[in-house]
Design a protein around this motif. Structure first.
Motif, PDB file in Angstrom:
ATOM      1  N   ALA A  28       0.830  -1.204   0.000  1.00 14.04           N
ATOM      2  CA  ALA A  28       0.000   0.000   0.000  1.00 14.04           C
ATOM      3  C   ALA A  28       0.864   1.254   0.000  1.00 14.04           C
ATOM      4  CB  ALA A  28      -0.930  -0.002   1.214  1.00 14.04           C
ATOM      5  N   ASP A  31       2.169   1.626  -3.523  1.00 12.96           N
ATOM      6  CA  ASP A  31       1.070   2.085  -4.381  1.00 12.96           C
ATOM      7  C   ASP A  31       0.840   3.584  -4.202  1.00 12.96           C
ATOM      8  OD1 ASP A  31       0.680  -0.536  -5.154  1.00 12.96           O
ATOM      9  OD2 ASP A  31      -1.218  -0.797  -4.085  1.00 12.96           O
ATOM     10  N   THR A  32       0.859   4.015  -2.947  1.00 14.09           N
ATOM     11  CA  THR A  32       0.574   5.415  -2.628  1.00 14.09           C
ATOM     12  C   THR A  32       1.643   6.329  -3.190  1.00 14.09           C
ATOM     13  OG1 THR A  32      -0.558   4.727  -0.605  1.00 14.09           O
ATOM     14  CG2 THR A  32       0.130   7.027  -0.742  1.00 14.09           C
ATOM     15  N   TRP A  61       2.143   6.069   6.742  1.00 14.38           N
ATOM     16  CA  TRP A  61       1.557   7.217   6.048  1.00 14.38           C
ATOM     17  C   TRP A  61       2.596   8.331   5.913  1.00 14.38           C
ATOM     18  CZ3 TRP A  61      -3.177   7.468   9.864  1.00 14.38           C
ATOM     19  CH2 TRP A  61      -3.977   6.326   9.668  1.00 14.38           C
ATOM     20  N   SER A  64       5.229   7.331   3.449  1.00 14.28           N
ATOM     21  CA  SER A  64       4.742   7.534   2.078  1.00 14.28           C
ATOM     22  C   SER A  64       4.884   8.996   1.678  1.00 14.28           C
ATOM     23  CB  SER A  64       3.270   7.114   1.974  1.00 14.28           C
ATOM     24  OG  SER A  64       3.083   5.755   2.292  1.00 14.28           O
ATOM     25  N   GLN A  65       4.452   9.877   2.558  1.00 11.84           N
ATOM     26  CA  GLN A  65       4.535  11.314   2.286  1.00 11.84           C
ATOM     27  C   GLN A  65       5.987  11.742   2.081  1.00 11.84           C
ATOM     28  OE1 GLN A  65       2.433  15.065   4.333  1.00 11.84           O
ATOM     29  NE2 GLN A  65       3.992  14.170   5.644  1.00 11.84           N
ATOM     30  N   LEU A  89      -3.748  11.554   0.859  1.00  6.10           N
ATOM     31  CA  LEU A  89      -2.749  10.493   0.784  1.00  6.10           C
ATOM     32  C   LEU A  89      -3.114   9.341   1.719  1.00  6.10           C
ATOM     33  CD1 LEU A  89       1.098  10.856   0.628  1.00  6.10           C
ATOM     34  CD2 LEU A  89       0.081   9.488   2.453  1.00  6.10           C
ATOM     35  N   PHE A  92      -6.098   7.345   0.352  1.00  6.31           N
ATOM     36  CA  PHE A  92      -5.676   6.471  -0.749  1.00  6.31           C
ATOM     37  C   PHE A  92      -5.018   5.224  -0.191  1.00  6.31           C
ATOM     38  CE2 PHE A  92      -2.791   4.779  -3.864  1.00  6.31           C
ATOM     39  CZ  PHE A  92      -3.462   4.892  -5.074  1.00  6.31           C
ATOM     40  N   PHE A  93      -4.093   5.422   0.749  1.00  5.61           N
ATOM     41  CA  PHE A  93      -3.385   4.308   1.382  1.00  5.61           C
ATOM     42  C   PHE A  93      -4.383   3.348   2.027  1.00  5.61           C
ATOM     43  CE2 PHE A  93       0.642   2.864   3.455  1.00  5.61           C
ATOM     44  CZ  PHE A  93       0.104   1.957   4.354  1.00  5.61           C
ATOM     45  N   ARG A  96      -6.356   1.118  -0.285  1.00  6.28           N
ATOM     46  CA  ARG A  96      -5.562   0.004  -0.800  1.00  6.28           C
ATOM     47  C   ARG A  96      -5.374  -1.053   0.287  1.00  6.28           C
ATOM     48  NH1 ARG A  96      -3.209   0.507  -5.927  1.00  6.28           N
ATOM     49  NH2 ARG A  96      -4.481   2.059  -7.012  1.00  6.28           N
TER      50      ARG A  96
END
Length: 264
Positions: A28, A31-32, A61, A64-65, A89, A92-93, A96
């Motif tokens: 995930a 993907d993000t 999270w 990802s950012q 964001l 979205f995560f 998924r």
């Protein structure tokens, strides 16, 4: 067994220790990042390991950012001009990871449903039989953590400190909260914390600074993706040891009650 007969307390991280998140949380995350970099960058397992090794990105999270920011900075854009919407964001995560209805555990269809378990309920039963108290301190959301502990592993009302219950690791507050819940008054038992990241090991180091009279033991657990070859295993082991691991194990099931008693 009475609470006063406890010999030690074992506290566990969840992701990479209790469940394999290589194709769920990490998928995930990738993907993000791919989506928010317009398909131009997808982090590999090694990339994710590297950012986790920094010790500041236990929250997937935020990791990802950070990947998104770093990619666009490499393209000459500043963080300020990106105006990245963190809430979008995260959503979205979560879609998924959990599925189209991320707030309803009864309808989850995402990656979380296919996470291989790395331990079963019998493991915790043998800890109890060995006079070990046990609980969980995880950066996972309460819903996700409870899903795996109760619905997947089959534990009943486990002691759990999860996201937003305490400051994020490597702050040791959440670890101490679990210990406070499990430890009988008047005792000061050895505490083992088992985790798979640099932040997990640093949490134990920070706990020692706050409560130096207690014996704290940092146990590094190699997640499944770190076992694919000897080079990856050695690199991951070195990272855990560099961040404070007293011992590194290939599986949490190696952390049996008799082994913990030997450390006592």
């Amino acid at each position: 067994m009475t609470s006063n007969s406890l010999q030690a307390i074992a506290v566990f991280d969840i992701d990479g220790v209790i469940r394999d998140v290589g194709q769920s949380y990490r998928r995930a995350l990738a993907d993000t990042v791919e989506a928010f970099t317009d398909g131009q960058f997808r982090p590999t397992m090694a990339d994710i390991d590297a950012i986790k090794a920094e010790g500041s990105w236990n929250n997937d999270w935020l990791a990802s950012q950070e990947f998104v920011y770093r990619f666009w900075e490499s393209q000459g854009r500043s963080r300020a001009e990106l105006a990245l919407n963190y809430d979008e964001l995260v959503l979205f995560f979560q879609k998924r990871y959990r599925g189209p209805n991320p707030e309803d555990p009864s309808s989850w269809t995402g990656y979380i449903c296919d996470e291989p378990l790395l331990v079963d309920r019998a493991y915790f039963e043998q800890l109890t039989a060995s006079q070990m108290g046990w609980g969980f301190f995880s950066g996972a959301t309460p819903a996700s953590a409870n899903f795996v502990l109760t619905q997947r592993v089959g534990l009943i009302d486990p002691v759990l400190v999860a996201m937003n219950d305490a400051p994020e690791k490597p702050d040791p507050t959440g670890l101490q909260m679990v210990v406070d819940h499990l430890e009988p008054a008047g005792l000061q038992l050895p505490v083992i914390y088992a985790g798979d990241t640099a932040a997990d090991m640093q949490t134990v180091l920070n706990a020692r600074k706050i409560a130096p009279d207690r014996r704290w033991i940092a146990v590094g657990i190699l997640p499944p993706h770190a076992l694919v070859d000897s080079a990856t295993r050695d690199r991951y082991t070195a990272t855990l040891r560099a961040n404070g691991a007293d011992v590194v194990l290939s599986s949490v099931t190696e952390l049996a009650g008799d082994r913990i008693r030997d450390w006592h």
